[in-house]
Design a protein around this motif. Structure first.
Motif, mmCIF file in Angstrom:
data_model
loop_
_atom_site.group_PDB
_atom_site.id
_atom_site.type_symbol
_atom_site.label_atom_id
_atom_site.label_comp_id
_atom_site.label_asym_id
_atom_site.label_seq_id
_atom_site.Cartn_x
_atom_site.Cartn_y
_atom_site.Cartn_z
ATOM 1 N N PHE A 1 13.333 0.537 -7.570
ATOM 2 C CA PHE A 1 14.438 1.484 -7.697
ATOM 3 C C PHE A 1 14.247 2.032 -9.237
ATOM 4 O O PHE A 1 13.532 1.753 -9.919
ATOM 5 N N GLY A 2 15.206 3.013 -9.272
ATOM 6 C CA GLY A 2 15.289 3.894 -10.565
ATOM 7 C C GLY A 2 13.841 4.453 -10.953
ATOM 8 O O GLY A 2 13.049 4.784 -9.876
ATOM 9 N N LYS A 3 13.451 4.564 -12.077
ATOM 10 C CA LYS A 3 12.137 5.191 -12.458
ATOM 11 C C LYS A 3 11.095 3.971 -12.712
ATOM 12 O O LYS A 3 11.173 3.552 -13.800
ATOM 13 N N GLU A 4 10.248 3.908 -11.950
ATOM 14 C CA GLU A 4 9.218 2.749 -12.306
ATOM 15 C C GLU A 4 9.649 1.393 -12.353
ATOM 16 O O GLU A 4 8.961 0.627 -13.259
ATOM 17 N N TYR B 1 11.096 -8.900 -13.302
ATOM 18 C CA TYR B 1 11.550 -7.595 -13.391
ATOM 19 C C TYR B 1 10.805 -6.737 -14.302
ATOM 20 O O TYR B 1 10.329 -7.137 -15.266
ATOM 21 N N ARG B 2 10.112 -5.482 -13.758
ATOM 22 C CA ARG B 2 9.127 -4.779 -14.227
ATOM 23 C C ARG B 2 9.932 -3.312 -14.352
ATOM 24 O O ARG B 2 10.574 -2.939 -13.793
ATOM 25 N N PHE B 3 9.432 -2.947 -15.707
ATOM 26 C CA PHE B 3 10.126 -1.772 -16.217
ATOM 27 C C PHE B 3 9.166 -0.916 -17.199
ATOM 28 O O PHE B 3 8.167 -1.485 -17.811
ATOM 29 N N PRO B 4 9.175 0.452 -17.156
ATOM 30 C CA PRO B 4 8.731 1.215 -18.014
ATOM 31 C C PRO B 4 9.078 1.271 -19.342
ATOM 32 O O PRO B 4 10.132 1.108 -19.915
ATOM 33 N N ILE B 5 8.148 1.227 -20.434
ATOM 34 C CA ILE B 5 8.298 1.357 -21.771
ATOM 35 C C ILE B 5 8.136 2.651 -22.327
ATOM 36 O O ILE B 5 8.931 3.341 -22.797
ATOM 37 N N VAL C 1 0.866 -1.264 -0.013
ATOM 38 C CA VAL C 1 0.012 0.010 -0.056
ATOM 39 C C VAL C 1 0.860 1.030 0.123
ATOM 40 O O VAL C 1 0.381 2.265 -0.284
ATOM 41 N N ASP C 2 2.162 1.047 0.640
ATOM 42 C CA ASP C 2 2.985 2.258 0.421
ATOM 43 C C ASP C 2 3.593 2.275 -1.023
ATOM 44 O O ASP C 2 4.918 1.601 -1.142
ATOM 45 N N VAL C 3 3.163 2.943 -1.755
ATOM 46 C CA VAL C 3 3.660 2.904 -3.336
ATOM 47 C C VAL C 3 5.126 3.559 -3.302
ATOM 48 O O VAL C 3 5.841 3.313 -4.414
ATOM 49 N N GLN C 4 5.516 4.298 -2.389
ATOM 50 C CA GLN C 4 6.893 5.058 -2.333
ATOM 51 C C GLN C 4 7.872 4.339 -1.737
ATOM 52 O O GLN C 4 9.073 4.885 -1.879
ATOM 53 N N LYS C 5 7.381 3.464 -1.102
ATOM 54 C CA LYS C 5 8.564 2.655 -0.343
ATOM 55 C C LYS C 5 9.344 1.822 -1.169
ATOM 56 O O LYS C 5 8.955 1.054 -2.129
#
Length: 760
Positions: free
Chosen positions: A586-589, A665-669, A529-533
């Motif tokens: 970590f990183g961006k999204e 491993y999830r990353f933005p496209i 629930v803490d998306v910024q953690k």
């Protein structure tokens, strides 16, 4: 082949750009590319926590130089390429994704950085420090070296409270006595800011409604010492308002249960439990709303109590807005005490709502199909925040891939009625103070489902549930259902399905026990629930026990068979699951997500096998994605090797033991498109050998070599947390194959998984 060659040429062009093209020719003659800074700390004494001081000083050094990869500047390269008159589509896209504007020596203001370095050093107690800078220049590049001379810091001898007006003096005096400050600590501005916030928070909890941490002032006196020591004094700033130095009590608690009409229509006030409930007519009964309000008349103002009240009221599910406002009562204020009116404005949701949900379901081995769910909701049914839901579900599934078998289509109809009470319904009254964070909800539901498997059978099932759910704190949720009853009636069995049951006695027994009555409990710890953690953990433990209480009333059959209750054979088993998850953001999204699942079901007493609907299966979009749903296991069993089995194998793929592990491993496209690379491993087994499987299904110490493993890539459409997911995966370890042939990453026949939401 042409398309493949095209991608090779594009890749070669990109890599060639990195390795063969230089950015030097793009740099203007009067400029040098800025390559970064070096910080040198010189001190006449040992600096405690020098690494932490260095990190803080480095944060003020700007600008950041252009990023490098293996000594090259791809971001700069695509920036310069994009400055051409006709840069081309590929260069435009690459610049948008990776491009960076150049940072030159002329962009560096070394004098400003020196001032910031000195400021940070003084904030840390290193007064009279010195800072200098020097550029180191090459032909087309330049860097800067900053040198700071750090003297011995100033250290605290005493921490004292200056004279303050009553009654705030006594409160702050007690807080100063519990300060984390210690003799000999270095002068530190950030620590003083934290001390001000600590005092302010504590004062607020003691009723100081108008106080603010900015009213506090620290002064350091060095006159008494010659050895860089100081006395620290805490005082109030001048002209602090009188009302900020006195506590406030709550004189009246006014609650508006239906605020949208309360401000424009004549209302009446009902006095209940020392609170005023103001509404035109009884929209929400005061005796049911009162437990959610933690504010009490006569108590000191406390913002934590206010937040707790707002959160509890929001969980009822009947209100879209909860607004708590305080109003000072000036006419009743005294020199040492202020009074407040606490006004709670509650804006209700629409009483009735209708929702239609269209789903695409992938549910069994090669089965998929649409499902339509229609839900009608009625809020605040009995004037106590109750929520009534009735849901009608219609679904059709058909086998769209793989070998066609019997029962290759099915029709499902379901009707569920549910009522949720935002309070505990129990024969014995439970003190609401026991649930300080939130009040449990009581859930009662009754549902009936009809399933028609073409050419196999018709299954009619009913379920009744009574239980509780509540949040113990922000992360912990409990769910307990002391009454969980289900009944299934197998009808219209075809000769083909009877043949399936006769071939598999375990499967037959799992369908015979039609009556299940037991208790379920779930413990959930959820940091997601803490998306910024950065580090998020999740735990879900579920316990399902059936048949124990009902066995006390069971009737033994004369032939020595299983016991029955009201003429129905009942199931007796215990089942426990543990679901562990960890997310590293970590990183961006970007996220690395891991999951481990373990489950075990034990049949005993009146049962030889866990009921079919309670058994585990493996494979599919939320499990091992390289295998279709229910197509993996149990153990090393391979239906293709069983030449005597001519029936539908869908029912065989269950067991009472399940182990799984997943890594992703999830990353933005781009935009709302996200990507993933993942690997899954797992399987199901039976604790007791099923003769039909020739012992291949039994769990043993060699279970690791029997795991089904797969890997793949995923595409997700994530629009404001609504996720449509496509995962393409292929197995690289198939336990159903003979030993020595199990490791084979066959990407020629991948499995495409379609689902809603992330897998874990």
């Amino acid at each position: 082949m042409k398309l493949h060659l095209k991608y090779i040429l594009i890749s070669t062009f990109i890599l060639g750009s990195f390795y063969s093209c230089s950015i030097a020719k793009f740099i203007p003659e009067e400029e040098r590319l800025y390559t970064g800074a070096n910080l040198i700390i010189e001190s006449d004494s040992l600096i405690k926590n020098e690494d932490r001081l260095r990190l803080e000083l480095e944060t003020v050094i700007s600008p950041e130089p252009n990023s490098k990869i293996l000594g090259m500047y791809p971001g700069l390269y695509y920036y310069f390429k994009n400055q051409k008159e006709h840069p081309g589509f590929i260069n435009k896209w690459l610049y948008k994704k990776f491009g960076e504007q150049p940072v030159y020596q002329s962009d560096v203001s070394a004098f400003d950085v020196e001032e910031l370095l000195l400021n940070r050093l003084e904030n840390r107690g290193f007064f009279y420090s010195k800072a200098a800078s020097k550029f180191e220049e090459e032909e087309q590049k330049a860097s800067v070296a900053y040198t700071v001379n750090v003297p011995t810091p100033y250290r605290m001898e005493t921490y004292q409270l200056d004279s303050l007006p009553p009654p705030i003096h006594q409160e702050i005096e007690r807080l100063v006595a519990t300060t984390p400050f210690t003799k000999g600590m270095r002068f530190d501005l950030s620590s003083m800011k934290l001390e001000r916030l600590r005092i302010d928070t504590n004062l607020k909890s003691k009723g100081y409604y108008n106080f603010d941490d900015s009213f506090l002032l620290f002064e350091a006196d060095t006159n008494r010492y010659d050895n860089k020591s100081f006395d620290l004094f805490l005082k109030l700033k001048k002209a602090v308002p009188k009302k900020s130095t006195v506590p406030y009590r709550i004189a009246n608690v006014n609650i508006y249960p239906n605020y949208e009409t309360a401000d424009s229509i004549t209302t009446t006030s009902i006095r209940y439990n020392e609170k005023n409930f103001i509404q035109k007519e009884v929209f929400f009964k005061p005796k049911y709303l009162d437990p959610f309000v933690r504010l009490e008349e006569g108590e000191l103002y406390n913002p934590e109590t206010s937040r707790n009240t707002a959160r509890r009221l929001s969980t009822i599910g009947a209100y879209k807005f909860v607004n708590i406002q305080y109003k000072e009562i000036d006419s009743l204020a005294t020199d040492t005490l202020g009074l407040l009116d606490a006004n709670i404005y509650l804006s209700p949701l629409n009483k009735r709502a209708f929702m239609a949900e269209l789903q695409v379901v992938t549910k069994s081995n090669s089965f998929t199909g649409p499902a339509l769910a229609l839900t009608y909701s009625n809020r605040n049914v009995f004037g106590g925040g109750e929520l009534y839901n009735t849901t009608l579900k219609i679904g059709y599934e058909a086998q769209v891939g793989g070998e066609k078998n019997l029962g290759d289509s099915s029709l499902e109809l379901g009707l569920k009625n549910e009522i949720i009470f935002p309070r505990v319904i129990f024969p014995i009254k439970i003190n609401d103070d026991f649930f300080k964070y939130s009040i449990p909800k009581t859930k009662i539901s009754v549902s009936i489902d009809y399933l028609d498997r073409t050419k196999l059978y018709t299954l009619l099932s009913g379920t009744a549930l009574f239980g509780y759910a509540w949040d113990a704190n922000r992360y912990v949720t409990h769910q307990i259902n002391p009454i969980s009853v289900s009944y299934t009636d197998l009808r219209n069995s075809s000769p083909e399905f009877e043949a399936i049951l006769s071939e598999n006695p375990f499967l037959k027994r799992s369908f015979e026990q039609q009556f299940i009555s037991g208790l379920t409990y779930s413990f959930i710890y959820n940091e997601l629930v803490d998306v910024q953690k950065t580090h998020q953990k999740y735990l879900n433990f579920t316990l399902d026990v059936a048949g124990n209480s009902i066995s006390l009333f069971g009737k033994s059959e004369e032939n020595g068979g299983p016991k029955t209750f009201v003429g129905l054979e009942y199931a007796q088993y215990a089942k426990a699951d543990v679901d562990l998850r960890y997310h590293f953001n970590f990183g961006k999204e970007q996220t690395i997500a891991a999951r481990v699942f373990a489950g075990y079901g034990l049949a005993y007493g009146n049962s030889d096998v866990v009921p079919f609907v309670k058994q585990y299966y493996a494979g599919g979009p939320y499990s091992i994605r390289a295998f279709r749903i229910r197509s993996l296991g149990p153990g090393t069993y391979n239906v293709n090797e069983d030449t005597n089995n001519t029936s539908d194998n869908y029912f065989d793929k269950t067991g009472n033991i399940r182990l799984e592990a997943n890594l992703e491993y999830r990353f933005p496209i781009v935009s709302f498109f996200k990507g993933a690379v993942f690997a899954d491993a797992g399987n199901i087994w039976n604790s007791k050998e099923n003769p039909v499987f020739d012992g291949k299904d039994k769990f043993s110490s060699s279970f690791i070599s029997e795991l089904g493993m797969g890997a793949g890539v995923g595409l997700r459409v994530d629009i404001q947390s609504f996720v449509i997911r496509f995962d393409l995966a292929a197995p690289f370890h198939d336990p159903s194959l003979p030993k020595g042939e199990r490791f084979n990453f066959d990407v020629s026949k991948p499995i495409l998984n379609f689902a809603i939401g992330y897998p874990f």
